[in-house]
Design an enzyme around this catalytic site. Sequence first.
Site, mmCIF file in Angstrom:
data_model
loop_
_atom_site.group_PDB
_atom_site.id
_atom_site.type_symbol
_atom_site.label_atom_id
_atom_site.label_comp_id
_atom_site.label_asym_id
_atom_site.label_seq_id
_atom_site.Cartn_x
_atom_site.Cartn_y
_atom_site.Cartn_z
ATOM 1 N N ARG A 21 0.835 -1.215 0.000
ATOM 2 C CA ARG A 21 0.000 0.000 0.000
ATOM 3 C C ARG A 21 0.860 1.252 0.000
ATOM 4 O O ARG A 21 0.531 2.248 -0.648
ATOM 5 C CB ARG A 21 -0.968 -0.009 1.182
ATOM 6 N N GLU B 152 -18.739 4.237 0.488
ATOM 7 C CA GLU B 152 -18.079 3.605 -0.655
ATOM 8 C C GLU B 152 -18.986 3.414 -1.854
ATOM 9 O O GLU B 152 -18.528 3.432 -2.999
ATOM 10 C CB GLU B 152 -17.488 2.254 -0.240
ATOM 11 N N PHE C 245 -14.167 -3.135 1.389
ATOM 12 C CA PHE C 245 -15.140 -2.083 1.076
ATOM 13 C C PHE C 245 -15.298 -1.925 -0.440
ATOM 14 O O PHE C 245 -16.308 -1.382 -0.902
ATOM 15 C CB PHE C 245 -14.762 -0.778 1.766
ATOM 16 N N HIS D 167 -5.427 -3.940 2.084
ATOM 17 C CA HIS D 167 -5.882 -4.848 3.136
ATOM 18 C C HIS D 167 -6.580 -6.109 2.609
ATOM 19 O O HIS D 167 -7.695 -6.415 3.019
ATOM 20 C CB HIS D 167 -6.819 -4.111 4.116
ATOM 21 N N ASP E 223 -6.808 -6.853 12.653
ATOM 22 C CA ASP E 223 -8.182 -6.347 12.479
ATOM 23 C C ASP E 223 -9.200 -7.477 12.382
ATOM 24 O O ASP E 223 -10.389 -7.278 12.615
ATOM 25 C CB ASP E 223 -8.280 -5.470 11.231
ATOM 26 N N ARG F 114 -1.328 -4.929 3.234
ATOM 27 C CA ARG F 114 -1.141 -4.105 4.426
ATOM 28 C C ARG F 114 0.241 -4.249 5.056
ATOM 29 O O ARG F 114 0.839 -3.256 5.475
ATOM 30 C CB ARG F 114 -2.193 -4.472 5.480
#
Lengths: 327, 290
Positions: free
Chosen positions: A19, A67, A92, A117, A125, A175
């Site tokens: 990222r 989104e 998302f 991610h 997470d 990530r």
Amino acid sequence: MTCERSTPTLVGTSGDSLREAFGKALVELGQKRDDFVVLDADVAGGTGTHHFRGAFPDRFIQFGIAEQNMMAAAGGIASTGLIPFVTTFAVFCLRALEQARLSIVYPRRNVKIVGSHPGLDVGPDGASAQALEDLAAFRALPGMVVISPCDPLEVTQATAAILDYEGPVYMRTGRSPARRILGPEYRFEIGRGKVLRDGWDVTIVACGVEVGRALDAAELLHHGGISARVVNMPTIKPLDGELLVRCARETGCFVTAEDHNVYGGLGGAVSEVLVHTIPCPVEFVGVRDRFGESGEPEELAEKFGLTAPYIAEAAKRVLRRKRGGKT
Amino acid sequence: MVSVRTALMDLAKRVRRHSLGMIYHAGSGHPGGSLSAADILTVLYARELRPKPPRLDRPPDRDRFILSKGHACPALYAIAAEVGLLPREALAGFRKIGCTCQGHPHVGSTPFVETSTGSLGQGFSAAIGVALGLRLQGHGSRVYVMLGDGELQEGEVWEGAMCATHHGLDNLCAVVDYNKMQSDEYNKNIMDLEPLDEKWKAFGWNVLQINGHDLDAIARAFVSAKAYQGRPTAIIAHTIKGRGVSFMEGSPLWHGSVKLKREELVAALRDLDTPPETIDAYLEGRFDDV
């Protein structure tokens, strides 16, 4: 010297996450081209696009945590001639899948959807953020290009390549800090895989974070007297069928490895090509139709069977199948 | 000498007749929402959109219209044919295989369509994107988008409503075709929208309320929206579902995709003052002769 202080670092350095490399690549491209904009849903620090926001605030469009609107609006922006990068977490992107379908892919808008991610690589997470379905979902959209680069260098090159490509693209980043895999001579091309290590008993086809693990697996296999070929397959769609057919002829069996559900992603795509060309045994390394959970990425990879020893075991299984033995 | 108003009224009637003729020949389609939208679409395409008349060569600084309630596309195709954006014979192919006029608007099939719609909420977001893109490139053109009332139940619409205000999109004008009915039933029995004007105002929009069948009021609202600076405008157009056809007006039966019977089409066309010789042309699908 003040100028030097304010100049962003442009190249993904070793240890960068995918990222970060993506965000920096956008800045580099932004200095050369003014025909694209970056869309964010309040996760710029997470997707790496904060680099672009800092460098080109006028070309960075904030959509808030919304989104669906962002995705469909990207189709509208593209219809005016600008090229939008829609950026958010991969899950998302899935939330707005139907917006991508109708407002981007169906009218063939020149939009680049980039999801950070993906997979168990998300880590602590937990399952809610670990997209294990994105490659399958976006691959099912007609005419969509789907990309999953393996290291910072490849992300940097792929970002430039998808901007040059005319049409809708989905790209995964990542990530966690990423291993440097490819050398400076590497040239990414949409739709092309690359043999990273040659071998003659089995081909391991991998994408994303699994490419490094596949190379480690090949080393393990080598010590056991098995010669494994490792293919980095960054473009899941359109898949490099030519390379797969060559590997099928030369090695006769495959292991696929991906940080994704075993259904519908790289393994599925590779198998689809093989059953139509040179059918041969394939073993899938990936998440076996489960949700992830919290933990460090390496712990999760071990728990869910994505690490090098699991890939090596799959290679041994598929070799036995190739030789007609029991698995 | 026919007045401008009379000419527009006549045009709106033709849009309604064409819409019903298309739905009859398709064997399916949504008459109620097409008829409620017909007057607004007529004013937009005949008077409002620049360049005037609208052109197929799509200059980059053209005004845009997006039909977010894509199921009302018979009326969109009909007015497009009337202003020269679509050959009239294309109307006969509505919803048929290999034809230009898809069951919901699609930019890849119909050259004048600005974006593909048919999944509620998305055309509104696309219009926001168009408004942002035009402004970023310094074009002064305007973006119009029509939403259905049932469509406002989609969460995406309110994501977009917040976004358009936040970005100060005064080049954007949303028209709500507020016919008070949706697929199954009255809005108020499915998911009440009221107080609707207060909702849009709370989201920061300049809100106008008009009778969506009063051609002068529609035209005035567009002028007023254009003059408003700093924020987008929502025109809440109070309309009647099935407007213009006595047995369809105010009845949710005619919302959904229905199969029009021959005698229903004839009765509807008579309600719309269709000349008797033209009724045969509609029945035979000769849209060139209507």
